[in-house]
Design a protein around this motif. Structure first.
Motif, mmCIF file in Angstrom:
data_model
loop_
_atom_site.group_PDB
_atom_site.id
_atom_site.type_symbol
_atom_site.label_atom_id
_atom_site.label_comp_id
_atom_site.label_asym_id
_atom_site.label_seq_id
_atom_site.Cartn_x
_atom_site.Cartn_y
_atom_site.Cartn_z
ATOM 1 N N ASN A 4 33.237 -23.131 7.295
ATOM 2 C CA ASN A 4 32.693 -23.035 6.160
ATOM 3 C C ASN A 4 31.643 -23.885 5.787
ATOM 4 N N ALA A 5 31.801 -25.335 5.979
ATOM 5 C CA ALA A 5 31.101 -26.237 5.753
ATOM 6 C C ALA A 5 29.855 -26.186 6.572
ATOM 7 N N VAL A 6 29.973 -25.680 7.904
ATOM 8 C CA VAL A 6 28.817 -25.565 8.830
ATOM 9 C C VAL A 6 27.901 -24.579 8.167
ATOM 10 N N MET A 7 28.772 -23.326 7.571
ATOM 11 C CA MET A 7 27.817 -22.152 7.118
ATOM 12 C C MET A 7 27.067 -22.716 5.914
ATOM 13 N N ALA A 8 27.714 -23.720 5.038
ATOM 14 C CA ALA A 8 27.199 -24.158 3.924
ATOM 15 C C ALA A 8 25.978 -24.797 4.179
ATOM 16 N N LEU A 9 26.038 -25.844 5.225
ATOM 17 C CA LEU A 9 24.797 -26.457 5.855
ATOM 18 C C LEU A 9 23.706 -25.599 6.186
ATOM 19 N N ALA A 10 24.321 -24.366 6.910
ATOM 20 C CA ALA A 10 22.986 -23.514 7.340
ATOM 21 C C ALA A 10 22.314 -22.663 6.161
ATOM 22 N N VAL A 11 23.027 -22.528 5.139
ATOM 23 C CA VAL A 11 22.629 -21.882 4.000
ATOM 24 C C VAL A 11 21.795 -22.822 3.300
ATOM 25 N N ALA A 12 22.143 -24.156 3.158
ATOM 26 C CA ALA A 12 21.260 -25.150 2.552
ATOM 27 C C ALA A 12 19.898 -25.231 3.052
ATOM 28 N N ALA A 13 19.889 -25.387 4.297
ATOM 29 C CA ALA A 13 18.639 -25.345 5.337
ATOM 30 C C ALA A 13 17.795 -24.102 4.980
ATOM 31 N N THR A 14 18.389 -22.937 4.852
ATOM 32 C CA THR A 14 17.619 -21.780 4.277
ATOM 33 C C THR A 14 16.951 -21.796 2.948
ATOM 34 N N LEU A 15 17.807 -22.369 2.168
ATOM 35 C CA LEU A 15 17.211 -22.670 0.669
ATOM 36 C C LEU A 15 16.159 -23.673 0.597
ATOM 37 N N LEU A 16 15.910 -24.596 1.226
ATOM 38 C CA LEU A 16 15.188 -25.589 1.349
ATOM 39 C C LEU A 16 13.952 -25.340 2.166
ATOM 40 N N PHE A 17 13.994 -24.506 3.259
ATOM 41 C CA PHE A 17 12.844 -24.176 3.949
ATOM 42 C C PHE A 17 12.477 -22.809 4.260
ATOM 43 N N LEU A 18 13.290 -21.829 4.279
ATOM 44 C CA LEU A 18 12.825 -20.501 4.740
ATOM 45 C C LEU A 18 13.024 -19.585 3.812
ATOM 46 N N THR A 19 13.309 -19.820 2.233
ATOM 47 C CA THR A 19 13.276 -18.832 1.026
ATOM 48 C C THR A 19 11.829 -18.038 1.051
ATOM 49 N N PRO A 20 10.764 -18.744 1.169
ATOM 50 C CA PRO A 20 9.348 -17.937 1.071
ATOM 51 C C PRO A 20 9.261 -16.742 2.233
ATOM 52 N N LEU A 21 9.968 -17.037 3.221
ATOM 53 C CA LEU A 21 9.751 -15.801 4.263
ATOM 54 C C LEU A 21 10.418 -14.657 3.849
ATOM 55 N N PHE A 22 11.373 -14.746 2.831
ATOM 56 C CA PHE A 22 12.066 -13.446 2.427
ATOM 57 C C PHE A 22 11.121 -12.693 1.239
ATOM 58 N N ARG A 23 9.632 -12.983 1.379
ATOM 59 C CA ARG A 23 8.883 -12.428 0.295
ATOM 60 C C ARG A 23 8.590 -11.150 0.707
ATOM 61 N N LYS B 45 0.822 -1.107 -0.036
ATOM 62 C CA LYS B 45 -0.101 -0.001 0.021
ATOM 63 C C LYS B 45 0.849 1.283 0.034
ATOM 64 N N TYR B 46 2.227 1.233 0.752
ATOM 65 C CA TYR B 46 2.806 2.394 0.760
ATOM 66 C C TYR B 46 3.936 2.461 -0.238
ATOM 67 N N SER B 47 3.871 1.388 -1.365
ATOM 68 C CA SER B 47 5.218 1.460 -2.439
ATOM 69 C C SER B 47 6.320 1.053 -1.870
ATOM 70 N N ILE B 48 6.316 0.283 -1.006
ATOM 71 C CA ILE B 48 7.549 -0.348 -0.466
ATOM 72 C C ILE B 48 8.007 -1.399 -1.222
ATOM 73 N N GLN B 49 9.377 -1.342 -1.959
ATOM 74 C CA GLN B 49 9.564 -2.493 -2.772
ATOM 75 C C GLN B 49 10.048 -3.546 -2.056
ATOM 76 N N THR B 50 9.921 -4.812 -2.398
ATOM 77 C CA THR B 50 10.448 -6.069 -1.402
ATOM 78 C C THR B 50 11.127 -7.112 -2.560
ATOM 79 N N VAL B 51 11.845 -7.897 -1.764
ATOM 80 C CA VAL B 51 12.657 -8.826 -2.748
ATOM 81 C C VAL B 51 11.765 -9.873 -3.343
ATOM 82 N N SER B 52 10.666 -10.074 -2.936
ATOM 83 C CA SER B 52 9.813 -11.030 -3.725
ATOM 84 C C SER B 52 10.232 -12.316 -4.121
ATOM 85 N N MET B 53 10.806 -13.260 -3.125
ATOM 86 C CA MET B 53 11.313 -14.496 -3.100
ATOM 87 C C MET B 53 10.091 -15.132 -2.849
#
Length: 662
Positions: free
Chosen positions: A409-428, A302-310
């Protein structure tokens, strides 16, 4: 007819023959074959750290094979002794940098003109590759703002990220592939010294200018502007901002400003209290979460706030091998972009890795790091990633979080993989203003004002290099700034070779040491002798200059003698200790200098020549022209011997009549 100089030299040499014999002679090194000479040069140039020593020490067989594997895969060095305590530290570090990698990955991908999910992809596969091949314990890999901006500015004119996103993504993947291939080639061929041509001063200026441009470009997100320029220079950015003043929105600006202030406060707290580093590390993710919830609750559209839209859930990295444009009209552009960005990422990564390793007293192999960077980028280009490097902010957080191995770095990669699998819709509903605030806050840490001030205090030439690079990036473009940096540095190197420093040396009272007379006020010139030091190799680029400069030194000394009195100049001693090499033009210069001094009734002497110098002088017959008796181990030997000859010459002049002198 025999000239005076010859009359003087013969009795002088005869009178001091016993003293001269007591002096150790400078030997000519034994001849070596061309193959051994070239081999020694290559070893000195490409293998100064003797990287295969650990392999050579092991007996042939299984143990040597294991040593080769440990060399090729640095992870095998720490895996056998890996413990639960180390795992706990690496898990804490990995989760901490993942909280920073997720918002930064999304932000930097948008800055590069790519789909935000590609920024998350770029923190998964490359991080796993680096965990296996990297030799640094603290480096945390991922996308960076400067590289992202370079991708946008160099690839944008060929393919619009909005009108043809598929072609633009293919160009980005191809540029990443070429960057990785170039980095790996530098490491395999042991050509890491080429990166050293980007000096610390140039990197400070370049990173500062790029960070300034990146921060200014975030005005688009802060003000909610619908269109923005692809140019990176300051005038174009400001023109784009103020030409759209009618479209400025206060709602995204308020969100972005509040988050920016919050991020700066957390950074200040972490700097004042290093144990609270996690506050600054978690602040970007907290900003994303809070702003996303706010936009969702108030219905930001409503306020023309641009979002990431994932809007959809993404899996782990899809393959992108078929997207590489290896035979396309745009291949050269992708290759040029990859090489430039690859050099910058290597220069930054090498500096960060070395500084952290020195602080913790362990060694990082620069060439192995290049291979690791190249492998992770080549693998990334085939798995929907764009160029990854080692951002200083993320690596510093990894270090402060207590990482012990590259497994973080491997632990970070696994955390990012979990984000890709389950959390990306939250960034819409994540607002663009939040990402702009995160990028701007990170860029303020890249602008190193203290380093620039130190350059101005220590070396003004380096400061000029830094300033020229900064201004080139800010007022022209990032690639122009890089060209300015390299051009100024190459010019400086050429000037140091073509116009080497020559200094007059004097004897320090009470010692046999000869030091620069412009530095040591108590040093005294030896009567009748001029001692000069040449501070560079003698080659074709400076041979003519050195001949003229030495002649000028002689003229100045003779003018001083005529004005102030003293013994006439009889000998010129060249201190060759700093002359590391000489070519045919250099030996020709010494031969010409000998002839010139003979005409002026002056003798030349060489002190402390190295083995290569003696070998070249012997082969060119210049050693015979000068005379082996005028080659000395030290400046003190040469000066004392020449001074004794000067006394004998002065005595002969006082005894013999002018007719007898001829």
């Amino acid at each position: 007819m025999v000239v005076v100089q010859q009359v003087i030299d013969v009795p002088a040499a005869a009178a001091d023959d016993s003293a001269r014999r007591r002096l150790a002679r400078v030997p000519v090194p034994p001849p070596r074959s061309l193959l051994s000479t070239v081999g020694a040069k290559l070893k000195e140039t490409l293998f100064p750290d003797d990287p295969f020593r650990a392999v050579a020490r092991e007996p042939a067989g299984r143990r040597r094979a294991l040593a080769v594997l440990r060399y090729l895969l640095p992870c095998l060095e720490w895996l056998p002794s890996y413990s639960f305590a180390k795992l706990r530290s690496d898990v804490v570090s990995g989760v901490t940098i993942a909280s920073l990698a997720v918002p930064q990955g999304i932000s930097y991908a948008r800055l590069a003109g790519l789909d935000p999910v590609i920024g998350l992809y770029s923190s998964f596969v490359p991080a796993l590759v680096y965990a296996a091949l990297g030799s640094s314990r603290e480096l945390a890999v991922g996308s960076t703002a400067v590289i992202s901006l370079l991708f946008a500015s160099m690839l944008g004119p060929a393919a619009s990220p909005t009108e043809d996103p598929a072609l633009y993504a293919s160009l980005a993947f191809t540029a990443t592939f070429f960057a990785g291939a170039f980095q790996a080639a530098l490491g395999v061929l042991r050509l890491g010294f080429l990166i050293d041509f980007l000096s610390h001063a140039a990197i400070v200026g370049f990173m500062g200018g790029a960070a300034t441009v990146v921060a200014l470009q975030q005005l688009r997100g802060f003000l909610g502007l619908p269109h923005f320029t692809h140019a990176t220079d300051l005038p174009a950015v400001m023109r784009s901002v103020f030409s759209q003043s009618a479209h400025w929105l206060w709602q995204p600006f308020l969100i972005g400003a509040c988050l920016f202030v919050f991020l700066q406060i957390t950074r200040y707290i972490s700097k004042r209290r290093p144990k609270l580093f996690w506050i600054s590390a978690a602040a970007p993710l907290a900003s994303v979460i809070v702003s996303t919830l706010l936009v969702y609750l108030i219905n930001g559209e409503k306020y023309s706030i641009q979002t990431v839209s994932m809007s959809k859930r993404h899996g782990i990295n899809p393959l992108s091998v078929k997207s590489l444009l290896l035979s396309s009209p745009h291949t050269w552009l992708a290759a040029r972009t990859g090489i430039i960005t690859g050099i910058i990422s290597l220069a930054e990564g090498s500096a960060v890795a070395r500084s952290f390793a020195m602080a913790k007293n362990y060694h990082v192999d620069g060439n192995k790091e290049m291979i690791a960077f190249g492998a992770m980028n080549m693998a990334g280009s085939c798995t929907s990633c764009y160029l990854t490097a080692s951002p200083f902010s993320r690596s510093a957080v990894n270090r402060d979080a207590g990482c012990l191995t590259a497994a973080s770095n491997a632990v970070m990669a696994l955390a990012v993989a979990a984000t890709l699998l389950f959390l990306t819709p939250l960034f819409r509903y994540t607002p663009q203003a939040a990402l702009s605030a995160i990028i701007t806050s990170a860029m303020l840490g890249v602008i190193d004002v203290r380093a620039a001030a130190r350059l101005a205090r220590v070396d003004r030439v380096d400061f000029c290099v830094c300033l020229a690079t900064f201004l080139g990036v800010v007022f022209r473009s990032i690639d122009v700034g890089l060209v300015v940096a390299v051009g100024v540095l190459v010019l400086r190197v050429l000037l140091s070779v073509a116009r080497p420093r020559t200094t007059a040396l004097g004897k320090v009272p009470g010692s046999t040491a000869y030091r620069r007379m412009d530095q040591y006020a108590t040093s005294q010139a030896t009567p009748g002798v001029l001692v000069l030091r040449v501070d560079s190799p003698i080659c074709f680029a400076n041979a003519s200059y050195l001949l003229q400069r030495i002649s000028r030194w002689i003229d100045d000394r003779e003018d001083q003698i005529r004005t102030c009195g003293g013994e006439n100049l009889r000998c010129v001693v060249l201190d060759m200790g700093a002359v590391t090499s000489i070519d045919s033009s250099g030996t020709g210069m010494l031969e010409d200098l000998k002839r010139s001094l003979d005409k002026r009734c002056l003798q030349i002497a060489l002190a402390n020549p190295g083995s290569e110098i003696m070998r070249k002088l012997d082969k060119s017959k210049v050693l015979q022209i000068i005379g082996d008796e005028w080659i000395f181990l030290t400046v003190a030997d040469a000066s004392d011997y020449a001074h004794r000859n000067c006394k004998i010459a002065t005595t002969l002049q006082s005894v013999l009549s002018p007719d007898e002198m001829v």
